[in-house]
Design a protein around this motif. Structure first.
Motif, short mmCIF file in Angstrom:
data_model
loop_
_atom_site.label_atom_id
_atom_site.label_comp_id
_atom_site.label_asym_id
_atom_site.label_seq_id
_atom_site.Cartn_x
_atom_site.Cartn_y
_atom_site.Cartn_z
N UNK A 177 -16.20 -12.36 4.02
CA UNK A 177 -15.95 -12.59 3.98
C UNK A 177 -14.68 -14.07 2.27
N UNK A 178 -16.34 -13.86 1.11
CA UNK A 178 -15.71 -14.47 0.17
C UNK A 178 -14.61 -13.37 -0.70
N UNK A 179 -14.74 -11.70 -0.57
CA UNK A 179 -14.10 -10.95 -1.23
C UNK A 179 -12.28 -11.13 -0.64
N UNK A 180 -12.48 -11.26 0.88
CA UNK A 180 -11.68 -10.52 1.83
C UNK A 180 -10.32 -12.09 1.18
N UNK A 181 -11.20 -13.14 1.16
CA UNK A 181 -10.25 -14.88 0.55
C UNK A 181 -10.04 -14.27 -0.95
N UNK A 182 -11.03 -13.85 -1.71
CA UNK A 182 -10.61 -14.11 -3.15
C UNK A 182 -9.33 -12.80 -3.41
N UNK A 183 -9.71 -11.49 -2.22
CA UNK A 183 -8.30 -10.49 -2.81
C UNK A 183 -7.09 -11.07 -2.98
N UNK A 184 -7.01 -11.96 -1.88
CA UNK A 184 -5.92 -12.21 -1.52
C UNK A 184 -5.35 -13.33 -2.38
N UNK A 185 -5.81 -14.39 -2.85
CA UNK A 185 -5.35 -15.21 -3.66
C UNK A 185 -5.25 -14.15 -5.07
N UNK A 186 -5.95 -12.88 -5.05
CA UNK A 186 -5.66 -12.68 -6.51
C UNK A 186 -4.70 -11.68 -6.54
N UNK A 187 -4.30 -11.23 -4.90
CA UNK A 187 -2.80 -10.70 -5.40
C UNK A 187 -2.11 -11.51 -4.93
N UNK A 188 -2.17 -13.12 -4.37
CA UNK A 188 -1.05 -14.46 -4.68
C UNK A 188 -0.33 -14.71 -6.17
N UNK A 189 -1.77 -14.06 -7.25
CA UNK A 189 -1.16 -14.40 -8.19
C UNK A 189 -0.70 -13.89 -9.31
N UNK A 190 -0.88 -12.76 -8.44
CA UNK A 190 -0.15 -11.36 -9.13
C UNK A 190 1.03 -11.09 -8.96
N UNK A 191 1.62 -11.65 -8.05
CA UNK A 191 2.62 -12.04 -8.09
C UNK A 191 3.46 -12.74 -8.29
N UNK A 192 3.30 -13.50 -8.09
CA UNK A 192 3.57 -15.24 -9.64
C UNK A 192 3.46 -14.77 -10.80
N UNK A 193 1.89 -13.84 -10.90
CA UNK A 193 1.99 -13.03 -12.82
C UNK A 193 3.60 -12.32 -13.11
N UNK A 194 3.93 -11.52 -12.27
CA UNK A 194 5.09 -10.85 -12.42
C UNK A 194 6.18 -11.77 -11.83
N UNK A 195 6.73 -12.49 -11.48
CA UNK A 195 8.19 -13.01 -11.41
C UNK A 195 7.63 -13.78 -12.36
N UNK A 196 7.05 -13.83 -13.27
CA UNK A 196 7.36 -14.43 -14.40
C UNK A 196 7.31 -13.88 -15.60
N UNK A 197 6.78 -12.79 -15.70
CA UNK A 197 6.92 -11.51 -16.49
C UNK A 197 5.37 -12.35 -17.75
N UNK A 198 4.04 -12.49 -16.86
CA UNK A 198 2.96 -12.95 -17.52
C UNK A 198 2.12 -12.08 -17.38
#
Length: 190
Positions: A133-154
């Motif tokens: 459960x923790x890993x799935x939650x962390x994976x979802x947070x990671x995906x969201x952060x990845x989209x954020x970084x990609x959107x701002x070129x980080x």
């Protein structure tokens, strides 16, 4: 054939009398023996009458070590059966065990013998029912952060790991990075 004989300077670290590498369900199939010594991983195959048929010795130096970490892990066979997956220089060995906790004890023991460093487990995070459960939650947070970084070129600094699609060996890299498997040469992008 009788049980194996220890070599000079060799000592037994751990033993399990209920393992299999033949793809059989352990409670009903043949129960072989796995022994960890300070020099070898010893697999003893038994007949249906529980007599030792063969003894295979695998030098611990043949276990692949990447970044100081022996490549041994917990796997699943058919989604249910716990396996101790060992990556040798000559290929992968998969040994069935009864419980995930048994596999984790073997991973720790092999790691400690090879590295000389005691493995410390943290407690509840080792429980697969909680960590999934923790890993799935962390994976979802990671995906969201990845989209954020990609959107701002980080550029990402997130370390990723997985298994090579070519040979199944463990590989690691940074998110977005393309790496080449050191075993089979397959390229993989995280």
């Amino acid at each position: 054939m009788s049980e194996f004989t220890l070599l000079p300077g060799e000592s037994v670290i751990k033993r399990c009398d209920e393992v299999s590498r033949k793809g059989m369900d352990i409670p009903f199939g043949r129960k072989d023996i796995l022994i960890l010594t300070n020099q070898y991983l010893v697999y003893m195959e038994r007949s249906l009458l529980r007599k030792v048929k063969s003894v295979d010795r695998y030098p611990l130096s043949d276990i692949v070590v990447t970044n100081g970490v022996p490549q041994v892990g917990l796997g699943k066979l058919g989604g249910m059966t716990s396996t101790l997956d060992i990556y040798l220089k000559t290929g992968q060995m998969r040994i069935q065990m009864t419980w995930d906790s048994d596999v984790k004890e073997w991973i720790d023991a092999i790691t400690e013998v090879i590295t000389g460093v005691k493995v410390e487990r943290k407690g509840f995070m080792d429980d697969p029912f909680l960590t999934d459960g923790f890993l799935k939650m962390a994976e979802n947070v990671d995906k969201a952060m990845g989209k954020f970084r990609k959107a701002f070129g980080i550029k990402s600094t997130t370390q990723m790991s997985g298994n090579c699609p070519g040979c199944g060996a463990p590989i690691a890299g940074t998110e977005g990075e393309t790496v080449q498997c050191p075993y089979c040469g397959t390229y993989y992008t995280f």
